[in-house]
Design a protein around this motif. Structure first.
Motif, PDB file in Angstrom:
ATOM      1  N   THR A 264     -14.465  53.079   7.571  1.00  0.00           N
ATOM      2  CA  THR A 264     -14.918  52.134   6.733  1.00  0.00           C
ATOM      3  C   THR A 264     -15.720  52.911   5.709  1.00  0.00           C
ATOM      4  O   THR A 264     -15.715  54.314   5.805  1.00  0.00           O
ATOM      5  N   PRO A 265     -16.321  52.213   4.873  1.00  0.00           N
ATOM      6  CA  PRO A 265     -17.101  53.273   3.823  1.00  0.00           C
ATOM      7  C   PRO A 265     -17.872  54.381   4.126  1.00  0.00           C
ATOM      8  O   PRO A 265     -18.046  55.236   3.806  1.00  0.00           O
ATOM      9  N   ARG A 266     -18.646  53.754   5.294  1.00  0.00           N
ATOM     10  CA  ARG A 266     -19.858  54.695   5.829  1.00  0.00           C
ATOM     11  C   ARG A 266     -19.157  55.176   7.462  1.00  0.00           C
ATOM     12  O   ARG A 266     -20.050  56.190   7.897  1.00  0.00           O
ATOM     13  N   LEU A 267     -18.359  54.549   8.112  1.00  0.00           N
ATOM     14  CA  LEU A 267     -18.254  54.866   9.322  1.00  0.00           C
ATOM     15  C   LEU A 267     -16.742  55.413   9.826  1.00  0.00           C
ATOM     16  O   LEU A 267     -15.696  55.110   8.807  1.00  0.00           O
ATOM     17  N   ARG A 268     -16.666  56.121  10.859  1.00  0.00           N
ATOM     18  CA  ARG A 268     -15.240  56.554  11.511  1.00  0.00           C
ATOM     19  C   ARG A 268     -15.233  56.124  12.685  1.00  0.00           C
ATOM     20  O   ARG A 268     -16.304  56.466  13.503  1.00  0.00           O
ATOM     21  N   LEU A 269     -14.284  55.444  13.115  1.00  0.00           N
ATOM     22  CA  LEU A 269     -14.287  54.969  14.635  1.00  0.00           C
ATOM     23  C   LEU A 269     -12.985  55.839  15.018  1.00  0.00           C
ATOM     24  O   LEU A 269     -11.867  55.804  14.644  1.00  0.00           O
ATOM     25  N   ARG A 270     -13.225  56.517  16.230  1.00  0.00           N
ATOM     26  CA  ARG A 270     -12.304  57.515  16.806  1.00  0.00           C
ATOM     27  C   ARG A 270     -12.039  57.434  18.273  1.00  0.00           C
ATOM     28  O   ARG A 270     -13.197  56.925  18.705  1.00  0.00           O
ATOM     29  N   THR A 271     -10.954  57.737  18.926  1.00  0.00           N
ATOM     30  CA  THR A 271     -11.202  57.798  20.417  1.00  0.00           C
ATOM     31  C   THR A 271     -12.065  58.853  20.911  1.00  0.00           C
ATOM     32  O   THR A 271     -12.169  59.680  20.334  1.00  0.00           O
ATOM     33  N   PHE A 272     -12.375  58.343  22.064  1.00  0.00           N
ATOM     34  CA  PHE A 272     -13.174  59.467  22.786  1.00  0.00           C
ATOM     35  C   PHE A 272     -12.522  60.477  23.412  1.00  0.00           C
ATOM     36  O   PHE A 272     -11.319  60.384  23.676  1.00  0.00           O
ATOM     37  N   THR A 273     -13.179  61.670  23.614  1.00  0.00           N
ATOM     38  CA  THR A 273     -12.475  62.856  24.264  1.00  0.00           C
ATOM     39  C   THR A 273     -13.710  63.063  25.431  1.00  0.00           C
ATOM     40  O   THR A 273     -14.854  62.753  25.424  1.00  0.00           O
ATOM     41  N   PRO A 274     -13.208  64.006  26.387  1.00  0.00           N
ATOM     42  CA  PRO A 274     -13.953  64.332  27.434  1.00  0.00           C
ATOM     43  C   PRO A 274     -15.200  64.975  26.797  1.00  0.00           C
ATOM     44  O   PRO A 274     -16.236  64.815  27.391  1.00  0.00           O
ATOM     45  N   GLU A 275     -15.172  65.732  25.806  1.00  0.00           N
ATOM     46  CA  GLU A 275     -16.388  66.423  25.054  1.00  0.00           C
ATOM     47  C   GLU A 275     -17.572  65.237  24.510  1.00  0.00           C
ATOM     48  O   GLU A 275     -18.519  66.106  24.567  1.00  0.00           O
ATOM     49  N   ASP A 276     -17.205  64.004  24.729  1.00  0.00           N
ATOM     50  CA  ASP A 276     -18.138  62.921  24.403  1.00  0.00           C
ATOM     51  C   ASP A 276     -19.005  62.725  25.144  1.00  0.00           C
ATOM     52  O   ASP A 276     -19.735  61.675  25.179  1.00  0.00           O
TER      53      ASP A 276
ATOM     54  N   GLU B 218     -18.977  57.203  14.339  1.00  0.00           N
ATOM     55  CA  GLU B 218     -19.679  58.149  13.922  1.00  0.00           C
ATOM     56  C   GLU B 218     -19.880  57.665  12.188  1.00  0.00           C
ATOM     57  O   GLU B 218     -18.965  57.078  11.871  1.00  0.00           O
ATOM     58  N   ARG B 219     -20.944  58.302  11.794  1.00  0.00           N
ATOM     59  CA  ARG B 219     -20.996  58.119  10.259  1.00  0.00           C
ATOM     60  C   ARG B 219     -20.348  59.261   9.761  1.00  0.00           C
ATOM     61  O   ARG B 219     -20.311  60.428   9.951  1.00  0.00           O
ATOM     62  N   ARG B 220     -19.663  58.710   8.679  1.00  0.00           N
ATOM     63  CA  ARG B 220     -18.771  59.663   7.975  1.00  0.00           C
ATOM     64  C   ARG B 220     -19.372  60.599   7.013  1.00  0.00           C
ATOM     65  O   ARG B 220     -18.884  61.930   7.022  1.00  0.00           O
TER      66      ARG B 220
ATOM     67  N   LEU C 112     -26.894  53.220  19.154  1.00  0.00           N
ATOM     68  CA  LEU C 112     -28.194  53.494  19.573  1.00  0.00           C
ATOM     69  C   LEU C 112     -29.289  52.921  18.904  1.00  0.00           C
ATOM     70  O   LEU C 112     -28.806  52.401  17.484  1.00  0.00           O
ATOM     71  N   PRO C 113     -30.473  52.779  19.593  1.00  0.00           N
ATOM     72  CA  PRO C 113     -31.476  51.911  18.801  1.00  0.00           C
ATOM     73  C   PRO C 113     -31.996  52.504  17.282  1.00  0.00           C
ATOM     74  O   PRO C 113     -32.050  51.772  16.365  1.00  0.00           O
ATOM     75  N   ALA C 114     -31.929  53.716  17.410  1.00  0.00           N
ATOM     76  CA  ALA C 114     -32.163  54.320  15.906  1.00  0.00           C
ATOM     77  C   ALA C 114     -31.158  53.948  14.825  1.00  0.00           C
ATOM     78  O   ALA C 114     -31.692  54.155  13.624  1.00  0.00           O
ATOM     79  N   TYR C 115     -30.231  53.391  15.069  1.00  0.00           N
ATOM     80  CA  TYR C 115     -29.149  52.923  14.055  1.00  0.00           C
ATOM     81  C   TYR C 115     -29.059  51.401  13.706  1.00  0.00           C
ATOM     82  O   TYR C 115     -28.375  50.961  13.205  1.00  0.00           O
ATOM     83  N   TRP C 116     -30.121  50.882  14.724  1.00  0.00           N
ATOM     84  CA  TRP C 116     -30.083  49.280  14.437  1.00  0.00           C
ATOM     85  C   TRP C 116     -30.635  48.852  13.071  1.00  0.00           C
ATOM     86  O   TRP C 116     -31.354  49.452  12.220  1.00  0.00           O
ATOM     87  N   GLY C 117     -30.278  47.775  12.659  1.00  0.00           N
ATOM     88  CA  GLY C 117     -30.834  46.960  11.502  1.00  0.00           C
ATOM     89  C   GLY C 117     -30.261  47.860  10.167  1.00  0.00           C
ATOM     90  O   GLY C 117     -30.911  47.655   8.996  1.00  0.00           O
ATOM     91  N   GLN C 118     -29.155  48.496  10.176  1.00  0.00           N
ATOM     92  CA  GLN C 118     -28.579  49.193   8.793  1.00  0.00           C
ATOM     93  C   GLN C 118     -27.459  48.717   8.733  1.00  0.00           C
ATOM     94  O   GLN C 118     -26.620  49.183   7.744  1.00  0.00           O
ATOM     95  N   GLY C 119     -27.058  47.699   9.316  1.00  0.00           N
ATOM     96  CA  GLY C 119     -25.582  47.345   8.938  1.00  0.00           C
ATOM     97  C   GLY C 119     -24.462  47.913   9.594  1.00  0.00           C
ATOM     98  O   GLY C 119     -23.360  47.623   9.272  1.00  0.00           O
TER      99      GLY C 119
END
Length: 181
Positions: free
Chosen positions: A14-26, A77-79, A106-113
């Motif tokens: 999206t303009p601000r985000l990237r949605l990707r598959t999880f890896t074991p490192e996540d 993730e944020r792009r 995560l709560p730190a990112y609530w309310g930002q759309g």
């Protein structure tokens, strides 16, 4: 290594985000997210308290779902800086006849759309790319923020239930794409 795919696949941008598959490192991020008080209150305690247990849960959950169904819960993730801020996507549940959209930030990112941006993109992906005929959403009856988001996404209350395995009170929402061209 068992030969399983461990590289991340970018599924949606999206303009601000990237949605990707999880890896074991996540696993460390996943462990932190699922042990947030807001996750435990609204989704439930997964009783996962180590990175190793989180890694196993990712491999048995989102990573297996992606291999089996072609969709899963993705890391959000944020792009701009690659910072992981939440997860969202779809999951198959034995208790529902179609995929269930879900998200957690995560709560730190609530309310930002971010939740709206990610979930709206997930709905478009489900409808136009995966051609899923019906999308479900579940939430606890007291989680007004999620109820509002599901309604904004066009999912409508279908029924109240107590879904396995917990039997907790649950509102079930539905969006049928076939009725909307």
């Amino acid at each position: 290594m068992s030969g399983a795919v461990t590289e991340s696949i970018i599924v949606i941008e999206t303009p601000r985000l990237r949605l990707r598959t999880f890896t074991p490192e996540d696993a460390p991020f996943y462990l932190a997210l699922i042990n947030e008080p807001s996750w435990i209150a609204n989704i439930g305690d997964r009783n996962i308290h180590t990175v190793a247990a989180a890694r196993a849960a990712l491999e048995a959950g989102p990573m297996a779902q992606f291999r089996e169904h072609g969709y899963c819960f993705y890391i959000i993730e944020r792009r701009s800086d690659g910072v992981a801020i939440g997860m969202g996507g779809m999951i198959r549940r034995d208790s529902l006849p179609g995929p269930d959209i879900g998200y957690a930030m995560l709560p730190a990112y609530w309310g930002q759309g971010y939740a709206w941006e990610a979930t709206a993109a997930i709905v478009r992906h489900a409808r136009h790319t995966l051609r899923i005929p019906t999308l479900y959403g579940i939430t606890s009856p007291q989680n007004q923020a999620s109820i509002n988001l599901l309604n904004k996404l066009g999912l409508r209350f279908e029924r109240f239930s107590r879904l396995p395995p917990t039997g907790k009170d649950t509102n079930i929402y539905r969006k049928d794409f076939r009725q909307h061209g």
